[in-house]
Design a protein around this motif. Structure first.
Motif, PDB file in Angstrom:
ATOM      1  N   THR A   1      60.509  38.339  26.619  1.00 39.46           N
ATOM      2  CA  THR A   1      60.595  37.052  25.911  1.00 39.46           C
ATOM      3  C   THR A   1      61.971  36.407  26.024  1.00 39.46           C
ATOM      4  OG1 THR A   1      61.120  38.271  23.887  1.00 39.46           O
ATOM      5  CG2 THR A   1      58.807  37.693  24.261  1.00 39.46           C
ATOM      6  N   MET A   2      62.933  37.111  26.591  1.00 38.93           N
ATOM      7  CA  MET A   2      64.279  36.555  26.717  1.00 38.93           C
ATOM      8  C   MET A   2      64.316  35.431  27.744  1.00 38.93           C
ATOM      9  SD  MET A   2      66.884  39.815  26.791  1.00 38.93           S
ATOM     10  CE  MET A   2      67.338  40.720  25.327  1.00 38.93           C
ATOM     11  N   THR A   3      65.273  34.515  27.552  1.00 37.11           N
ATOM     12  CA  THR A   3      65.555  33.538  28.601  1.00 37.11           C
ATOM     13  C   THR A   3      66.490  34.194  29.620  1.00 37.11           C
ATOM     14  OG1 THR A   3      67.500  32.658  27.476  1.00 37.11           O
ATOM     15  CG2 THR A   3      65.351  31.645  26.962  1.00 37.11           C
TER      16      THR A   3
ATOM     17  N   TYR B   1      65.008  45.901  34.798  1.00 33.06           N
ATOM     18  CA  TYR B   1      63.637  46.255  34.438  1.00 33.06           C
ATOM     19  C   TYR B   1      63.253  45.593  33.125  1.00 33.06           C
ATOM     20  CZ  TYR B   1      64.124  49.530  38.218  1.00 33.06           C
ATOM     21  OH  TYR B   1      64.336  50.058  39.465  1.00 33.06           O
ATOM     22  N   VAL B   2      62.045  45.111  33.087  1.00 34.38           N
ATOM     23  CA  VAL B   2      61.522  44.420  31.906  1.00 34.38           C
ATOM     24  C   VAL B   2      60.656  45.410  31.131  1.00 34.38           C
ATOM     25  CG1 VAL B   2      60.242  42.434  31.057  1.00 34.38           C
ATOM     26  CG2 VAL B   2      61.509  42.273  33.225  1.00 34.38           C
TER      27      VAL B   2
ATOM     28  N   LEU C   1      70.285  33.513  39.643  1.00 33.42           N
ATOM     29  CA  LEU C   1      70.038  32.198  40.231  1.00 33.42           C
ATOM     30  C   LEU C   1      69.040  31.356  39.441  1.00 33.42           C
ATOM     31  CD1 LEU C   1      69.883  33.150  44.042  1.00 33.42           C
ATOM     32  CD2 LEU C   1      71.782  32.127  42.778  1.00 33.42           C
ATOM     33  N   ALA C   2      68.369  31.976  38.478  1.00 29.11           N
ATOM     34  CA  ALA C   2      67.349  31.258  37.708  1.00 29.11           C
ATOM     35  C   ALA C   2      67.997  30.284  36.729  1.00 29.11           C
ATOM     36  CB  ALA C   2      66.465  32.253  36.960  1.00 29.11           C
ATOM     37  N   GLN C   3      67.228  29.285  36.332  1.00 27.26           N
ATOM     38  CA  GLN C   3      67.678  28.360  35.295  1.00 27.26           C
ATOM     39  C   GLN C   3      67.894  29.129  33.993  1.00 27.26           C
ATOM     40  OE1 GLN C   3      68.406  25.116  35.638  1.00 27.26           O
ATOM     41  NE2 GLN C   3      67.919  25.209  37.836  1.00 27.26           N
ATOM     42  N   ALA C   4      68.905  28.759  33.261  1.00 26.53           N
ATOM     43  CA  ALA C   4      69.282  29.506  32.049  1.00 26.53           C
ATOM     44  C   ALA C   4      68.155  29.573  31.031  1.00 26.53           C
ATOM     45  CB  ALA C   4      70.521  28.884  31.419  1.00 26.53           C
ATOM     46  N   ASP C   5      67.280  28.545  30.993  1.00 30.60           N
ATOM     47  CA  ASP C   5      66.209  28.528  30.006  1.00 30.60           C
ATOM     48  C   ASP C   5      64.904  29.124  30.533  1.00 30.60           C
ATOM     49  OD1 ASP C   5      65.702  26.550  31.811  1.00 30.60           O
ATOM     50  OD2 ASP C   5      65.287  24.983  30.321  1.00 30.60           O
ATOM     51  N   SER C   6      64.922  29.663  31.759  1.00 28.91           N
ATOM     52  CA  SER C   6      63.724  30.303  32.307  1.00 28.91           C
ATOM     53  C   SER C   6      63.414  31.571  31.516  1.00 28.91           C
ATOM     54  CB  SER C   6      63.925  30.666  33.781  1.00 28.91           C
ATOM     55  OG  SER C   6      64.186  29.519  34.559  1.00 28.91           O
ATOM     56  N   VAL C   7      62.122  31.818  31.317  1.00 23.61           N
ATOM     57  CA  VAL C   7      61.703  33.006  30.562  1.00 23.61           C
ATOM     58  C   VAL C   7      61.565  34.191  31.524  1.00 23.61           C
ATOM     59  CG1 VAL C   7      59.921  33.995  29.061  1.00 23.61           C
ATOM     60  CG2 VAL C   7      60.510  31.562  28.891  1.00 23.61           C
ATOM     61  N   VAL C   8      62.071  35.334  31.101  1.00 18.85           N
ATOM     62  CA  VAL C   8      62.055  36.533  31.960  1.00 18.85           C
ATOM     63  C   VAL C   8      60.638  36.885  32.387  1.00 18.85           C
ATOM     64  CG1 VAL C   8      62.439  39.037  31.955  1.00 18.85           C
ATOM     65  CG2 VAL C   8      64.197  37.496  31.064  1.00 18.85           C
ATOM     66  N   ALA C   9      59.660  36.719  31.497  1.00 20.92           N
ATOM     67  CA  ALA C   9      58.273  37.064  31.835  1.00 20.92           C
ATOM     68  C   ALA C   9      57.782  36.265  33.031  1.00 20.92           C
ATOM     69  CB  ALA C   9      57.371  36.823  30.625  1.00 20.92           C
TER      70      ALA C   9
END
Length: 468
Positions: free
Chosen positions: A151-153, A179-180, A198-206
């Motif tokens: 659920t983390m960004t 690892y998630v 490299l992902a957007q800061a607000d992207s969800v890890v899931a």
């Protein structure tokens, strides 16, 4: 000036360190001898009293480097000469997998003393690794991993990874994959660290994670786990229990070490000896005797039936003496053919290229190859028989026997390794001496049977009467 490629003797050796008797001398030696193999070679020559003196010179900076430069068996001996607090500090500074291998070489009393002297968290980690069988994947895993919640960004996950990484030991080598995990450390997926950065800061890890991934169970054989990691070109492989909980990771460094150890053991078995389990330079004559004598006795008993075959066909040999000239050539050819095949197949199976279901294809391929080899060897046998002047009939007998023995050896050698693997026996036990022994007696039977069919002098002999 030395020639290129020639190793020069190091400017300082470990005995000079002992003579100097200062911690600074140890550091100078480590700086001068950067090659780990050369360090290990010098350290292996030290006696227990030498190790006691060297141990007094080691400190928190030089000690781990010295201990890390040797095999686990020698390291265990070295640590046992030191005071418990200093030895425990050395163990604490080592990689978890190396520390575990060293502790396994100690007796229960020595191991417990060191574990008791370690910080409780570190001791619990090592005890956990020691609880697994020595040849299992879990025994070699790194229990410290970088994990985040689904659920983390991405921004929160990176911050959490940075915080977690600051508390990880330097040996964790777990930064390539994040690892998630869910409740109870249940493994849900994996995110390469680069993708997370490299992902957007607000992207969800899931949304970033890959839910499908290769894993191994903690009791997976170390060689199978290592080969899985190598075959799929991974940096790390998760070790997951039956409930899906992440226990740790097997890294590429660990896999390379396991593969090297297994290759060494297979090579020793292929030579007809039990694995030494210590470097050759440290193997005593008694240890070499103990590792070799059992196989030599087994081969001696197995080879005895070759003499029985020769005795059974003594009338044929007395009738056509020239047949005896070619016995070494024929059994040597059969043994060499089988050895080539088993060496190739054992290595192919060790790298998971072949399985039992591939036996029909293996047999067809090896018999086809055997026909080509047999024809060439048969022609060579014709030339050899001609140079000995044994006559055309014996020449035909020998050339046909060479072809038949090569084909027979090809068949036996192509089915034995996969069959042994199916029976859960290490196929490497089909050593060069063993396959030669198997083929020797049967090859002689083939030789004399062909002789009875091709030589008029032996036409009256009956195979049924041979072993009466």
């Amino acid at each position: 000036m030395s020639a290129p490629g020639v190793n020069q003797a190091p400017a300082i050796n470990v005995r000079q360190v002992l003579a100097a008797g200062t911690p600074e001398a140890v550091k100078s030696w480590l700086d001068a001898v950067e090659d780990v193999v050369e360090r290990a070679r010098q350290l292996a020559k030290l006696s227990s009293s030498d190790w006691h003196r060297l141990g007094e010179l080691l400190d928190s900076e030089t000690g781990p480097d010295v201990i890390d430069s040797m095999d686990a068996d020698l390291a265990a001996d070295a640590l046992e000469t030191m005071a418990v607090p200093k030895a425990a500090a050395m163990i604490d500074a080592l990689d978890s997998d190396h520390a575990t291998r060293i502790l396994r070489q100690m007796d229960d009393h020595g191991r417990d003393k060191l574990l008791t002297a370690l910080p409780s968290t570190r001791a619990d980690t090592l005890r956990g690794l020691l609880s697994w069988p020595a040849e299992s994947a879990a025994a070699h895993m790194l229990p410290e991993t970088l994990t985040v919640a689904p659920t983390m960004t991405a921004g929160d996950a990176i911050a959490a990874v940075r915080e977690h990484a600051s508390h990880l030991r330097s040996d964790s080598r777990s930064g390539a994959y994040i690892y998630v995990t869910g409740p109870g450390e249940h493994l849900l997926g994996v995110v390469p660290f680069r993708n997370l950065m490299l992902a957007q800061a607000d992207s969800v890890v899931a949304d970033l994670m890959e839910p499908e991934m290769l894993t191994v169970s903690p009791l997976t054989d170390e060689e199978v786990a290592a080969q899985t990691l190598i075959d799929h070109r991974l940096i790390a492989l998760p070790v997951v229990d039956d409930d899906g909980r992440l226990l740790g990771i097997l890294t590429e460094d660990d896999a390379a070490g396991i593969a090297e150890e297994q290759a060494t053991e297979d090579a020793e078995r292929q030579g007809g000896s039990a694995p030494l389990e210590v470097p050759y330079r440290r193997a005593s004559p008694f240890l070499l005797w103990r590792k070799r004598i059992v196989w030599l006795l087994v081969l001696f008993v197995a080879e005895a039936y070759t003499g029985t075959v020769l005795r059974a066909f003594e009338h044929e040999l007395e009738t056509v003496v020239a047949l005896a000239f070619f016995i070494p050539l024929l059994i040597g050819t059969g043994g060499n053919t089988g050895t080539q095949i088993t060496t190739t197949l054992v290595r192919a199976m060790a790298t998971s290229q072949l399985r039992l279901r591939d036996v029909p294809a293996i047999v067809v391929k090896e018999l086809s190859t055997g026909v080509l080899i047999g024809v060439v060897m048969g022609l060579a046998a014709v030339i050899r028989a001609w140079t000995l002047g044994v006559g055309p009939q014996v020449t035909v007998t020998v050339s046909l026997s060479v072809v038949a023995i090569v084909l027979w050896s090809s068949f036996v050698a192509s089915i034995l390794p996969p069959l042994l693997q199916k029976m859960r026996v290490d196929p490497a036990v089909v050593s060069a001496p063993m396959i030669a022994t198997i083929v020797d007696g049967t090859g002689l039977i083939i030789y004399f049977m062909i002789a009875r069919m091709t030589l008029p002098e032996l036409a009256g002999f009956n195979f049924g009467d041979t072993f009466v």
